[in-house]
Design an enzyme around this catalytic site. Structure first.
Site, PDB file in Angstrom:
ATOM      1  N   ASP A   1       0.839  -1.203   0.000  1.00  0.00           N
ATOM      2  CA  ASP A   1       0.000   0.000   0.000  1.00  0.00           C
ATOM      3  C   ASP A   1       0.876   1.256   0.000  1.00  0.00           C
ATOM      4  O   ASP A   1       0.603   2.224  -0.701  1.00  0.00           O
ATOM      5  CB  ASP A   1      -0.914  -0.012   1.232  1.00  0.00           C
ATOM      6  CG  ASP A   1      -1.643  -1.338   1.351  1.00  0.00           C
ATOM      7  OD1 ASP A   1      -2.408  -1.666   0.436  1.00  0.00           O
ATOM      8  OD2 ASP A   1      -1.413  -2.072   2.337  1.00  0.00           O
TER       9      ASP A   1
ATOM     10  N   HIS B   1      -4.684  -3.337   6.457  1.00  0.00           N
ATOM     11  CA  HIS B   1      -4.471  -3.609   5.030  1.00  0.00           C
ATOM     12  C   HIS B   1      -5.806  -4.053   4.441  1.00  0.00           C
ATOM     13  O   HIS B   1      -6.084  -5.233   4.296  1.00  0.00           O
ATOM     14  CB  HIS B   1      -3.407  -4.689   4.821  1.00  0.00           C
ATOM     15  CG  HIS B   1      -3.375  -5.158   3.390  1.00  0.00           C
ATOM     16  ND1 HIS B   1      -2.945  -4.368   2.366  1.00  0.00           N
ATOM     17  CD2 HIS B   1      -3.778  -6.317   2.820  1.00  0.00           C
ATOM     18  CE1 HIS B   1      -3.066  -5.022   1.222  1.00  0.00           C
ATOM     19  NE2 HIS B   1      -3.575  -6.211   1.478  1.00  0.00           N
TER      20      HIS B   1
HETATM   21  P1  NAI Z   1      -2.122 -18.314  -4.085  1.00  0.00           P
HETATM   22  O1  NAI Z   1      -3.461 -18.891  -3.873  1.00  0.00           O
HETATM   23  O2  NAI Z   1      -1.529 -18.246  -5.438  1.00  0.00           O
HETATM   24  O3  NAI Z   1      -1.074 -19.094  -3.161  1.00  0.00           O
HETATM   25  C1  NAI Z   1      -1.324 -19.420  -1.839  1.00  0.00           C
HETATM   26  C2  NAI Z   1      -0.536 -20.666  -1.535  1.00  0.00           C
HETATM   27  O4  NAI Z   1      -0.641 -20.918  -0.135  1.00  0.00           O
HETATM   28  C3  NAI Z   1      -1.062 -21.917  -2.247  1.00  0.00           C
HETATM   29  O5  NAI Z   1       0.020 -22.559  -2.925  1.00  0.00           O
HETATM   30  C4  NAI Z   1      -1.603 -22.779  -1.114  1.00  0.00           C
HETATM   31  O6  NAI Z   1      -1.424 -24.162  -1.359  1.00  0.00           O
HETATM   32  C5  NAI Z   1      -0.746 -22.307   0.047  1.00  0.00           C
HETATM   33  N1  NAI Z   1      -1.312 -22.552   1.381  1.00  0.00           N
HETATM   34  C6  NAI Z   1      -2.608 -22.516   1.773  1.00  0.00           C
HETATM   35  N2  NAI Z   1      -2.729 -22.839   3.061  1.00  0.00           N
HETATM   36  C7  NAI Z   1      -1.480 -23.099   3.508  1.00  0.00           C
HETATM   37  C8  NAI Z   1      -0.958 -23.509   4.764  1.00  0.00           C
HETATM   38  N3  NAI Z   1      -1.764 -23.745   5.802  1.00  0.00           N
HETATM   39  N4  NAI Z   1       0.382 -23.677   4.868  1.00  0.00           N
HETATM   40  C9  NAI Z   1       1.188 -23.490   3.816  1.00  0.00           C
HETATM   41  N5  NAI Z   1       0.741 -23.105   2.593  1.00  0.00           N
HETATM   42  C10 NAI Z   1      -0.567 -22.914   2.450  1.00  0.00           C
HETATM   43  O7  NAI Z   1      -2.184 -16.867  -3.407  1.00  0.00           O
HETATM   44  P2  NAI Z   1      -1.192 -15.630  -3.604  1.00  0.00           P
HETATM   45  O8  NAI Z   1      -1.642 -14.823  -4.752  1.00  0.00           O
HETATM   46  O9  NAI Z   1       0.206 -16.118  -3.567  1.00  0.00           O
HETATM   47  O10 NAI Z   1      -1.538 -14.773  -2.298  1.00  0.00           O
HETATM   48  C11 NAI Z   1      -1.249 -15.254  -1.001  1.00  0.00           C
HETATM   49  C12 NAI Z   1      -1.902 -14.376   0.047  1.00  0.00           C
HETATM   50  O11 NAI Z   1      -1.363 -13.050   0.019  1.00  0.00           O
HETATM   51  C13 NAI Z   1      -3.403 -14.194  -0.110  1.00  0.00           C
HETATM   52  O12 NAI Z   1      -3.991 -14.300   1.178  1.00  0.00           O
HETATM   53  C14 NAI Z   1      -3.539 -12.780  -0.608  1.00  0.00           C
HETATM   54  O13 NAI Z   1      -4.788 -12.208  -0.245  1.00  0.00           O
HETATM   55  C15 NAI Z   1      -2.416 -12.118   0.138  1.00  0.00           C
HETATM   56  N6  NAI Z   1      -1.973 -10.821  -0.378  1.00  0.00           N
HETATM   57  C16 NAI Z   1      -1.606  -9.850   0.530  1.00  0.00           C
HETATM   58  C17 NAI Z   1      -1.158  -8.623   0.129  1.00  0.00           C
HETATM   59  C18 NAI Z   1      -0.782  -7.577   1.132  1.00  0.00           C
HETATM   60  O14 NAI Z   1      -0.500  -6.451   0.693  1.00  0.00           O
HETATM   61  N7  NAI Z   1      -0.741  -7.810   2.420  1.00  0.00           N
HETATM   62  C19 NAI Z   1      -1.052  -8.300  -1.303  1.00  0.00           C
HETATM   63  C20 NAI Z   1      -1.410  -9.385  -2.182  1.00  0.00           C
HETATM   64  C21 NAI Z   1      -1.862 -10.600  -1.726  1.00  0.00           C
END
Ligand code: NAI
Length: 329
Positions: free
Chosen positions: A159, A187
């Site tokens: 952000d 966030h």
């Molecule tokens: P994604 O769905 O591509 O990847 C998430 C991965 O986490 C998957 O490979 C899944 O198998 C794994 N996963 C799920 N539960 C798990 C657990 N208990 N232990 C280990 N691995 C686990 O999602 P992406 O795009 O990589 O985003 C990840 C997170 O980041 C989402 O929650 C998204 O909302 C968040 N995010 C936060 C931002 C921020 O500014 N704080 C910005 C963008 C995304």
């Protein structure tokens, strides 16, 4: 030669993980002279993809990358961890109520907090990226009572960087000439990107944007706060490379310090500063030095800013109350 730093990444097979791992292994997280061991935590369905990514990491022959561990066991993934990036989370799916979302994430961040408490190195630093990031960080922190609370942080650097990017577009100033922008609160769409303390090319930022309060309120603030949704709309997938970049920036700044005359934004445990209830993990302006951060004190907060900060902090309070009621903290 230096001892390698153990870096744990959860959700390593996801899209942020894919944008993150290669930069960590090439020295962008901690510094170009710091070797790293990678510890990749995934759920069982994600292990094969994580192994594929590990093959590519080997194929890069990064001089700083020592060993790679891939596991679905938190105790193993956090064993001796010095830095932990908690990226994997349960996303909100159609029809999911907030309570369900918090419950599902409590089932992830509670056990991970416990594993960090029991197995991580004494100097562990945690960054929570997975949403709802602030409250997930709170859940992990409360489940790790032996780890100092300030070691658990939530990511608002994306952000922050988005706000800097928009100010650069608006004024034509170089990104490097934009200082002291702040993200306050959660966030989420309630976050408040504050430019009233900021400076652009040596001038007060508000002056640099032509004292355009209407642009600030109706364009800048909503553009930054809703950027995540706009990226999904445009790209057909959520922010990944920019999120990974922000995670790198967050940890690099935490470890290596903020520049003189500047600060950054981090979701950190409130000490009651600026009326944010103590114990909430909320975004503040922070300076960092020698691996520690301090919340910038003594800023004058206008009525406009105060209203915005309070609204976001109110949302954080409600999320905390909800996870408390669910018995997650
Ligand atoms: P994604 O769905 O591509 O990847 C998430 C991965 O986490 C998957 O490979 C899944 O198998 C794994 N996963 C799920 N539960 C798990 C657990 N208990 N232990 C280990 N691995 C686990 O999602 P992406 O795009 O990589 O985003 C990840 C997170 O980041 C989402 O929650 C998204 O909302 C968040 N995010 C936060 C931002 C921020 O500014 N704080 C910005 C963008 C995304």
């Amino acid at each position: 030669t230096r001892t390698p730093v153990n870096v744990t990444i959860t959700g390593a097979a996801g899209q942020i993980g894919y944008a993150l791992l290669f930069r960590i292994a090439s020295g962008h997280l901690l510094g170009a002279d710091v070797p790293v061991n990678l510890r990749l935590l995934e759920i069982p369905q994600g292990l094969k993809a994580a192994e594929g990514t590990a093959m590519e990491l080997v194929d890069c022959a990064f001089p700083l990358l020592r060993d790679i561990t891939i596991t679905d066991k938190p105790a193993e993934a956090f064993d001796g961890a010095n830095v932990a990036l908690l990226v994997g989370a349960r996303p909100r799916t159609a029809g999911m109520e907030r309570g369900d979302l918090l419950q599902a994430n409590g089932g992830i961040f509670g056990p991970q907090g416990k594993a960090i408490n029991e197995h991580a190195a004494d100097d562990i630093k945690v960054l929570v990226v997975g949403n709802p990031a602030n409250t997930n960080a709170l859940i992990a922190q409360r489940n790790a009572p032996d780890v100092p609370a300030e070691r658990f942080t939530a990511m608002t650097r994306l952000d922050h960087n988005r706000a800097v990017g928009q100010l650069s577009l608006k004024t034509g100033a170089l990104v490097s000439d934009i200082k002291r922008v702040t993200i306050w609160g959660n966030h989420s769409a309630t976050q408040y990107p504050d430019i009233f303390q900021a400076e652009i090319a040596g001038k007060p930022a508000f002056e640099a944007i032509g004292s355009d309060q209407a642009w600030l309120e109706n364009d800048f603030v909503p553009t930054v706060a809703k950027r995540g949704a706009a990226i999904i709309e445009a790209r057909g997938a959520s922010s990944a490379a920019s999120a990974a970049n922000a995670a790198i920036d967050h940890v690099y700044t935490w470890v290596n310090g903020t520049a003189e005359g500047d600060w950054t934004s981090m979701g950190v445990v409130s000490d009651g500063s600026y009326g944010v209830p103590a114990g909430l993990i909320s975004s503040f302006p922070v300076t960092t030095k020698d691996g520690e951060f301090s919340i910038v004190q003594g800023l004058e907060i206008s009525d406009f800013s105060r209203g915005r900060i309070n609204a976001s902090v109110q949302e954080l309070t409600e999320e905390r109350d909800a996870v408390q009621e669910l018995g997650l903290i």
